[in-house]
Design an enzyme around this catalytic site. Structure first.
Site, PDB file in Angstrom:
ATOM      1  CG  ASP A   8      -1.756  -1.218   1.382  1.00 31.51           C
ATOM      2  OD1 ASP A   8      -1.207  -2.330   1.285  1.00 31.51           O
ATOM      3  OD2 ASP A   8      -2.969  -1.075   1.625  1.00 31.51           O
ATOM      4  CD  GLU A  39      -7.075   0.966   0.817  1.00 23.83           C
ATOM      5  OE1 GLU A  39      -8.266   1.080   0.539  1.00 23.83           O
ATOM      6  OE2 GLU A  39      -6.642   0.728   1.945  1.00 23.83           O
ATOM      7  CG  ASN A  40      -4.046   3.550   2.172  1.00 24.32           C
ATOM      8  OD1 ASN A  40      -3.648   2.383   2.273  1.00 24.32           O
ATOM      9  ND2 ASN A  40      -5.184   3.945   2.690  1.00 24.32           N
ATOM     10  CG  ASN A  68     -10.395  -0.203   3.654  1.00 26.04           C
ATOM     11  OD1 ASN A  68      -9.323  -0.637   3.236  1.00 26.04           O
ATOM     12  ND2 ASN A  68     -10.469   0.581   4.706  1.00 26.04           N
ATOM     13  CG  HIS A  69      -9.230   3.991   2.834  1.00 27.93           C
ATOM     14  ND1 HIS A  69     -10.238   4.484   3.641  1.00 27.93           N
ATOM     15  CD2 HIS A  69      -8.277   3.496   3.682  1.00 27.93           C
ATOM     16  CE1 HIS A  69      -9.910   4.309   4.924  1.00 27.93           C
ATOM     17  NE2 HIS A  69      -8.730   3.703   4.969  1.00 27.93           N
ATOM     18  CG  HIS A 151      -7.379  -4.157   0.704  1.00 29.14           C
ATOM     19  ND1 HIS A 151      -6.135  -3.593   0.536  1.00 29.14           N
ATOM     20  CD2 HIS A 151      -8.075  -3.306   1.492  1.00 29.14           C
ATOM     21  CE1 HIS A 151      -6.079  -2.444   1.183  1.00 29.14           C
ATOM     22  NE2 HIS A 151      -7.248  -2.257   1.792  1.00 29.14           N
ATOM     23  CG  HIS A 176      -6.598  -3.616   5.155  1.00 28.28           C
ATOM     24  ND1 HIS A 176      -7.128  -2.360   4.943  1.00 28.28           N
ATOM     25  CD2 HIS A 176      -7.076  -4.028   6.365  1.00 28.28           C
ATOM     26  CE1 HIS A 176      -7.895  -2.024   5.975  1.00 28.28           C
ATOM     27  NE2 HIS A 176      -7.887  -3.009   6.848  1.00 28.28           N
TER      28      HIS A 176
END
Length: 265
Positions: A8, A39-40, A68-69, A151, A176
């Site tokens: 990530d 995602e981050n 999830n983001h 994830h 994650h």
């Protein structure tokens, strides 16, 4: 086929670390395909933007997975359907924008990247990740190598998916938690596995966030705004080599770079 899966990427420090290290790592491992979880990657550590997607591609990433983001930046709804190599978890509900897998043509043949998200401690609204991967495997070319980015929060759910898919996919790699695990292995039927590849970004924060804010949250139990940490950085990834004919793993190697573990130590 030689695969580099990058953990990530968190905020500006993560993107700067990617820019600093990826070209050197590619010279060492000569991957045919580079995959990264983004995602981050936004400046605030939540979601991704169009300009950042292009920045990661220009840095040498071939495919970006999410989690999830995924929807952390509103503008993603404007472009996710247009980006063939930007994928979100495939087990999001039906009619969710974007897609959950992509097939990439590499110098060593076809590579399918599948992104799914765990349900334990995350969201009960998600479809079953196990059955979702089954459905995708029925659609893709049989000649393709397959990597699954799982994830998820728990190692048990990640391990369960890997054992379930052993021999049917080339690799299951967890993302994650942002903490690299030391359990890389090749399962009996040829699937490479690692519970979490780790993260790229701040080394002195807490999973990428400013540690003082996180500690304050635990001490007070009050809402606290988290910000991406500053200072030293880390780069975590995993290298996987596949058999040319069978597409099964024959090597899996953790990559960890930080001040205590320099690239050229």
């Amino acid at each position: 086929m030689r695969i580099l899966m990058i953990g990530d990427i968190v905020g500006v420090p993560g993107r700067e670390a990617l820019s600093a290290y990826l070209s050197q790592i590619k010279k060492i491992y000569t991957p045919d395909v580079v995959i990264a979880n983004g995602e981050n990657a936004a400046n605030n550590g939540r979601g991704i933007q169009r300009a950042i997607v292009q920045e990661l591609f220009l840095a040498g990433v071939d495919c970006i997975t999410l989690g999830n983001h995924a929807w952390g930046q509103q503008e993603i709804f404007d472009f996710i359907d247009e980006e063939a190599k930007l994928i979100r978890p495939a087990n999001f509900p039906e009619d969710t924008p974007g897609k959950g897998y992509t097939v990439i043509q590499t110098p060593a043949g076809k590579m399918t990247v599948i992104n799914v998200m765990g349900r334990t401690f995350m969201s009960s609204l998600l479809d079953c990740p196990f059955r979702t991967v089954d459905q995708i495997l029925d659609k893709i070319p049989r000649s393709s190598a397959v990597l699954v980015d799982m994830h998820a929060e728990t190692t048990s759910e990640k391990q369960a998916l890997a054992w379930y898919l052993d021999g049917r996919v080339s690799a299951v790699v967890g993302t994650h938690t942002h903490v690299q695990t030391a359990d890389e292995r090749i399962l009996p039927k040829g699937t490479a596995y690692m519970s979490d590849v780790g993260m790229v970004g701040p080394y002195d924060g807490m999973i990428g966030m400013d540690r003082e804010a996180v500690i304050r949250r635990y001490l007070t139990q009050l809402p606290v705004r988290f910000e991406v940490a500053k200072g030293r950085v880390q780069f975590n990834a995993v290298f996987i080599e596949l058999d040319k004919q069978t597409k099964k793993a024959k090597q899996v190697k953790r990559i960890r770079i930080d001040e205590e573990n320099p690239l050229f130590g």
